[in-house]
Enzyme design. Structure first.
Site, PDB file in Angstrom:
ATOM      1  CG  LEU A   1     -14.095  59.616  43.927  1.00  0.00           C
ATOM      2  CD1 LEU A   1     -14.365  58.159  43.577  1.00  0.00           C
ATOM      3  CD2 LEU A   1     -12.607  59.906  43.849  1.00  0.00           C
ATOM      4  CG  ASP A   2     -13.179  65.832  40.282  1.00  0.00           C
ATOM      5  OD1 ASP A   2     -13.756  66.461  41.184  1.00  0.00           O
ATOM      6  OD2 ASP A   2     -11.986  65.967  39.995  1.00  0.00           O
ATOM      7  CD  GLU A   3     -20.055  64.717  34.875  1.00  0.00           C
ATOM      8  OE1 GLU A   3     -20.957  64.313  34.124  1.00  0.00           O
ATOM      9  OE2 GLU A   3     -19.788  65.930  35.013  1.00  0.00           O
TER      10      GLU A   3
END
Length: 188
Positions: free
Chosen positions: A44-46
Site C-alpha cells: 500500500l502506498d505511503e
C-alpha cells in the site's frame, strides 16, 4: 513454523521494513516486534491505508498476490461520483503505467451510499469549503502501481483517501490504524 499477521496500515507508513534513502520514513517494524524474515504481501502506498497481510511464508505470499484473489478498496473521491463514472471503472479505463498506456481489467465497482466507518485519518484531507466528496468501492484482481488512484482520476474524480478493506475473504473489520493481529494463517 511460519508467522502470519493482519495489520491496519496507517496513513504515512511505508509497506516495508527497511528504507535506504536519506529521508526519514515511518516503517512497519515501528508498529510491532515482527519476527525476522517477515514480509508484506503486496503493498500500500505511503498515503494509502488499510488491510495489509504480512507473513514469513514466501509461498503464502505468492498465493495471496495471485490474480485469483480479489482486493477491495474504498476510495473517497473529489466530487459526487456519477453512475457513468462508476460504469467506466467497471469496464476498465486507460491509465499511464511506466510511460505507456494500459487499460485496466474489468472490475467490480459501486458507489457507497453512506460514508464508511473507517476512523479518522492521521492527516486531515480537507474541509467542506472545498466542495463535496463521495465514496466508491473498487474490487480488483490486479494491482498495478497506484492503480485505484489513476482509475478514479481517469474518470474525473481524483482519490483523496484510499483504504484497502478486503483481501480475498479477509476483511479489515474493526482493526484500528496501527493495530496488528497475529493469525494462524490466511483463508483467502
Amino acid at each position: 513454523m511460519h508467522h502470519h499477521f493482519l495489520i491496519h496500515k496507517p496513513y504515512g507508513y511505508l509497506s516495508q521494513f527497511i528504507y535506504q534513502l536519506k529521508r526519514k520514513k515511518k516503517l512497519l517494524g515501528e508498529l510491532y516486534d515482527f519476527p525476522e524474515d517477515t514480509m508484506a504481501i503486496g503493498r500500500l502506498d505511503e498515503d494509502s491505508e488499510g488491510l495489509l497481510l504480512l507473513t514469513t511464508d514466501g509461498m503464502m505470499s505468492e498465493i495471496v498476490r495471485s490474480k485469483k484473489v480479489e482486493k477491495e478498496y474504498y476510495a473517497q473521491v473529489d466530487g459526487l461520483i456519477t453512475e457513468e463514472a462508476v460504469e467506466q471503472l467497471r469496464n476498465g479505463v486507460e491509465i499511464g503505467l511506466h510511460g505507456k498506456k494500459y487499460k485496466t481489467k474489468k472490475c467490480k465497482a459501486f458507489k457507497l451510499e453512506l460514508e464508511p466507518n473507517l476512523g479518522e485519518r492521521g492527516k486531515k484531507i480537507r474541509d467542506e469549503r472545498h466542495g463535496p466528496t463521495s465514496w466508491v468501492s473498487i474490487t480488483l484482481t490486479e494491482g498495478k502501481f497506484r492503480q485505484v488512484r489513476k482509475m478514479t482520476s481517469a474518470v474525473g474524480f481524483p482519490t483523496l483517501r484510499l483504504v484497502r478493506v478486503r483481501v480475498g475473504n479477509i476483511h479489515l473489520n474493526d482493526l484500528k490504524a496501527g493495530e496488528v493481529l497475529e493469525v494462524s494463517g490466511f483463508d483467502v
